[in-house]
Design a protein around this motif. Structure first.
Motif, PDB file in Angstrom:
ATOM      1  N   LEU A 159       9.484   5.015  -0.215  1.00 34.72           N
ATOM      2  CA  LEU A 159       9.074   5.653  -0.960  1.00 34.72           C
ATOM      3  C   LEU A 159       8.921   6.078  -2.071  1.00 34.72           C
ATOM      4  N   VAL A 160       7.686   7.028  -2.280  1.00 29.50           N
ATOM      5  CA  VAL A 160       7.135   7.671  -3.665  1.00 29.50           C
ATOM      6  C   VAL A 160       7.325   9.145  -3.432  1.00 29.50           C
ATOM      7  N   VAL A 161       8.898   9.552  -4.271  1.00 29.05           N
ATOM      8  CA  VAL A 161       9.019  11.217  -3.993  1.00 29.05           C
ATOM      9  C   VAL A 161       8.444  11.879  -5.455  1.00 29.05           C
ATOM     10  N   VAL A 162       7.208  12.791  -4.891  1.00 32.30           N
ATOM     11  CA  VAL A 162       6.537  13.476  -5.556  1.00 32.30           C
ATOM     12  C   VAL A 162       7.107  14.753  -5.986  1.00 32.30           C
ATOM     13  N   GLY A 163       7.707  15.083  -7.207  1.00 36.95           N
ATOM     14  CA  GLY A 163       8.180  16.893  -7.059  1.00 36.95           C
ATOM     15  C   GLY A 163       7.139  17.997  -7.535  1.00 36.95           C
ATOM     16  N   SER A 164       7.573  18.874  -7.188  1.00 37.09           N
ATOM     17  CA  SER A 164       6.907  20.503  -7.329  1.00 37.09           C
ATOM     18  C   SER A 164       5.560  20.624  -8.574  1.00 37.09           C
ATOM     19  N   GLU A 165       6.048  19.528  -9.206  1.00 38.37           N
ATOM     20  CA  GLU A 165       5.263  19.851 -10.508  1.00 38.37           C
ATOM     21  C   GLU A 165       4.006  19.149 -10.669  1.00 38.37           C
ATOM     22  N   ALA A 166       4.063  17.614  -9.311  1.00 37.70           N
ATOM     23  CA  ALA A 166       3.196  17.009  -9.744  1.00 37.70           C
ATOM     24  C   ALA A 166       1.660  17.377  -9.696  1.00 37.70           C
ATOM     25  N   GLY A 167       0.652  17.076 -10.306  1.00 35.03           N
ATOM     26  CA  GLY A 167      -0.540  17.118 -10.367  1.00 35.03           C
ATOM     27  C   GLY A 167      -1.074  16.806  -8.788  1.00 35.03           C
ATOM     28  N   GLY A 168      -1.871  17.891  -7.189  1.00 37.41           N
ATOM     29  CA  GLY A 168      -2.394  17.042  -6.537  1.00 37.41           C
ATOM     30  C   GLY A 168      -1.848  17.807  -5.564  1.00 37.41           C
ATOM     31  N   LYS A 224      17.973   4.589   1.606  1.00 38.30           N
ATOM     32  CA  LYS A 224      18.986   3.730   0.947  1.00 38.30           C
ATOM     33  C   LYS A 224      17.770   2.265   0.086  1.00 38.30           C
ATOM     34  N   ILE A 225      16.465   3.311   1.033  1.00 34.54           N
ATOM     35  CA  ILE A 225      15.091   2.071   0.275  1.00 34.54           C
ATOM     36  C   ILE A 225      14.872   2.346  -0.908  1.00 34.54           C
ATOM     37  N   PRO A 226      13.813   1.423  -1.592  1.00 36.02           N
ATOM     38  CA  PRO A 226      13.560   1.602  -3.273  1.00 36.02           C
ATOM     39  C   PRO A 226      12.741   3.218  -3.278  1.00 36.02           C
ATOM     40  N   LEU A 227      12.996   4.160  -4.572  1.00 34.38           N
ATOM     41  CA  LEU A 227      12.285   5.236  -4.740  1.00 34.38           C
ATOM     42  C   LEU A 227      11.867   5.263  -6.791  1.00 34.38           C
ATOM     43  N   VAL A 228      10.019   5.611  -5.602  1.00 33.68           N
ATOM     44  CA  VAL A 228       9.668   5.965  -6.876  1.00 33.68           C
ATOM     45  C   VAL A 228       9.446   7.351  -7.316  1.00 33.68           C
ATOM     46  N   ALA A 229       9.500   7.477  -8.157  1.00 29.72           N
ATOM     47  CA  ALA A 229       9.703   9.450  -9.272  1.00 29.72           C
ATOM     48  C   ALA A 229       7.711   9.325  -9.442  1.00 29.72           C
ATOM     49  N   ALA A 230       7.296  10.335  -8.332  1.00 35.50           N
ATOM     50  CA  ALA A 230       6.207  10.505  -9.157  1.00 35.50           C
ATOM     51  C   ALA A 230       6.715  12.459  -9.720  1.00 35.50           C
ATOM     52  N   GLY A 231       5.555  13.228 -10.790  1.00 33.62           N
ATOM     53  CA  GLY A 231       5.933  14.441 -11.149  1.00 33.62           C
ATOM     54  C   GLY A 231       6.249  14.831 -12.397  1.00 33.62           C
ATOM     55  N   GLY A 232       5.761  14.886 -13.129  1.00 38.84           N
ATOM     56  CA  GLY A 232       5.741  15.084 -14.344  1.00 38.84           C
ATOM     57  C   GLY A 232       5.834  14.095 -15.549  1.00 38.84           C
ATOM     58  N   ILE A 233       5.412  12.555 -14.974  1.00 41.06           N
ATOM     59  CA  ILE A 233       5.567  11.859 -16.290  1.00 41.06           C
ATOM     60  C   ILE A 233       4.427  11.476 -16.760  1.00 41.06           C
ATOM     61  N   SER A 234       5.153  11.050 -18.018  1.00 37.51           N
ATOM     62  CA  SER A 234       4.095  10.615 -19.071  1.00 37.51           C
ATOM     63  C   SER A 234       4.099   9.914 -20.002  1.00 37.51           C
ATOM     64  N   ASP A 235       5.584   9.589 -20.171  1.00 38.52           N
ATOM     65  CA  ASP A 235       5.850   9.320 -21.532  1.00 38.52           C
ATOM     66  C   ASP A 235       7.348   8.210 -21.315  1.00 38.52           C
ATOM     67  N   SER A 236       8.142   7.583 -22.079  1.00 38.13           N
ATOM     68  CA  SER A 236       8.894   6.536 -22.293  1.00 38.13           C
ATOM     69  C   SER A 236       9.944   7.996 -21.601  1.00 38.13           C
ATOM     70  N   ARG A 237       9.911   8.840 -22.603  1.00 42.41           N
ATOM     71  CA  ARG A 237      11.139   9.728 -22.067  1.00 42.41           C
ATOM     72  C   ARG A 237      11.642   9.740 -20.628  1.00 42.41           C
ATOM     73  N   GLY A 238       9.919  10.406 -19.858  1.00 39.92           N
ATOM     74  CA  GLY A 238      10.475  10.906 -18.321  1.00 39.92           C
ATOM     75  C   GLY A 238      10.426   9.474 -17.521  1.00 39.92           C
ATOM     76  N   TYR A 239       9.571   8.038 -18.230  1.00 34.76           N
ATOM     77  CA  TYR A 239      10.085   7.028 -17.867  1.00 34.76           C
ATOM     78  C   TYR A 239      11.510   6.432 -17.524  1.00 34.76           C
ATOM     79  N   VAL A 243       0.956  -1.455   0.042  1.00 34.64           N
ATOM     80  CA  VAL A 243       0.153   0.166  -0.100  1.00 34.64           C
ATOM     81  C   VAL A 243       0.555   1.068   0.071  1.00 34.64           C
ATOM     82  N   THR A 244       0.254   2.655  -0.385  1.00 31.70           N
ATOM     83  CA  THR A 244       1.210   3.755  -0.057  1.00 31.70           C
ATOM     84  C   THR A 244       0.631   4.378   1.053  1.00 31.70           C
ATOM     85  N   THR A 245       1.229   5.006   1.601  1.00 32.17           N
ATOM     86  CA  THR A 245       0.570   5.922   2.743  1.00 32.17           C
ATOM     87  C   THR A 245       0.920   7.643   1.870  1.00 32.17           C
TER      88      THR A 245
END
Ligand code: FMN
Length: 295
Positions: free
Chosen positions: A133-142, A164-179, A91-93
């Protein structure tokens, strides 16, 4: 296989960004069927609603899916039991202190991924026992904080330098370039909100999806909530832009229309979306979005 993929149990390290006001089992199942991690948004839900939603998703897919819980919800313990019982592995919190919830998540045999908007929150979440962690940059929606915040390009490597734990990037990703870019920044995967909001399966109304597709560079902005304690990124219509610049308007949040489909008041519509809207030029099936992203 990355640690993140082991936690999620799906094919691609792509998490559906939960969208607070929507809980569409059809959309969650479509994301999971496409090989990504479908997510229910259970921020304001009660245990009975959760049971129903989980059963509906399970009828549509046998692939892994998860859920976002907001830490301000008093029903979280019961909700987590229901999710664990349905075989949810991660789950995410978000929105609140992670201190109390992580022992409960772990006792139920699940992994927890905490959503952070700043480095200090990331360090605190690790101490609280977050598995990723989901790390959400300032360009994200929400929802955003009212503090000055860093963009994904800065925040993800900054957090990667400190935890040291795994990170998930969020904010500004819409296509294969961002991915592709986020792996170079130190993340093991992405969370995608706005791009999936503008998909065929999304329950957002047609006007909302159209506003995303028509949004240009600089077409979103942060507004303060009515209580001035949080901020939110929305698409700014010419009317909203004008009111934001008007010193007579104390708080634009009080002038916005949260249900424009009912009133027809689209110039005042508070359509939530990220800066990445400027890159989104079509509404398409979720499977096509995921396939392009990993291509
Ligand atoms: C309208 C809207 C509502 C959102 N609601 C939530 C929410 O309830 N819980 C949450 O953790 N994130 C929420 N988010 C954030 C997304 O899950 C995701 O992290 C974000 O959209 C990623 O940035 P992107 O829009 O650039 O893809 C919301 C985003 C939007 C656009």
């Amino acid at each position: 296989m990355s640690e993140l993929l082991k936690m999620l149990g799906c094919r691609y390290p792509i998490i559906q960004g939960p969208i607070g006001m929507f809980n569409s089992p059809t959309m969650v199942a479509a994301v999971s069927e496409a090989g990504a991690y479908g997510m229910l948004a259970l921020g304001f839900s009660n245990p009975d609603e959760v049971k129903k939603l989980v059963d509906e998703v399970r009828q549509l897919t046998d692939k892994p899916f998860g859920a976002n819980i907001m830490l301000i919800n008093p029903h979280n313990e019961k909700i987590l039991e229901t999710l664990a019982g349905a075989g949810v592995k991660a789950v995410t919190t978000s929105v609140g202190s992670p201190k109390e919830i992580y022992p409960i998540i772990h006792d139920l045999g699940m992994k927890g991924i905490h959503v952070v908007l700043a480095l200090q929150h990331a360090i605190r979440a690790v101490t609280a026992g977050a598995d990723a962690l989901v790390v959400v940059g300032s360009e994200a929606g929400g929802l955003r904080s009212v503090n000055s915040e860093s963009s994904t390009m800065v925040l993800v490597p900054l957090v990667a330098d400190h935890v040291k734990i795994p990170l998930v990037a969020a904010g500004g990703i819409s296509d294969s370039r961002g991915y592709k870019a986020v792996f170079a920044l130190g993340a093991q995967g992405v969370q995608v909100g706005t791009r999936l909001l503008a998909s065929n399966e999304s329950p957002a109304g047609e006007r909302w999806k159209k506003a995303i597709v028509e949004c240009n560079d600089g077409g979103t902005d942060l507004i303060l909530s009515s209580n001035m304690r949080t901020a939110e990124r929305i698409i700014v219509t010419p009317w909203i832009k004008q009111k934001m610049a008007d010193p007579a308007v104390k708080n634009i949040a009080d002038e916005l229309d949260r249900n424009p489909a009912a009133t027809g008041n689209y110039e005042r519509a508070a359509f939530g979306a990220g800066q990445v809207s400027a890159l989104i030029k079509d509404i398409k099936p979720i499977k096509a979005i995921i396939e392009e992203m990993v291509s």
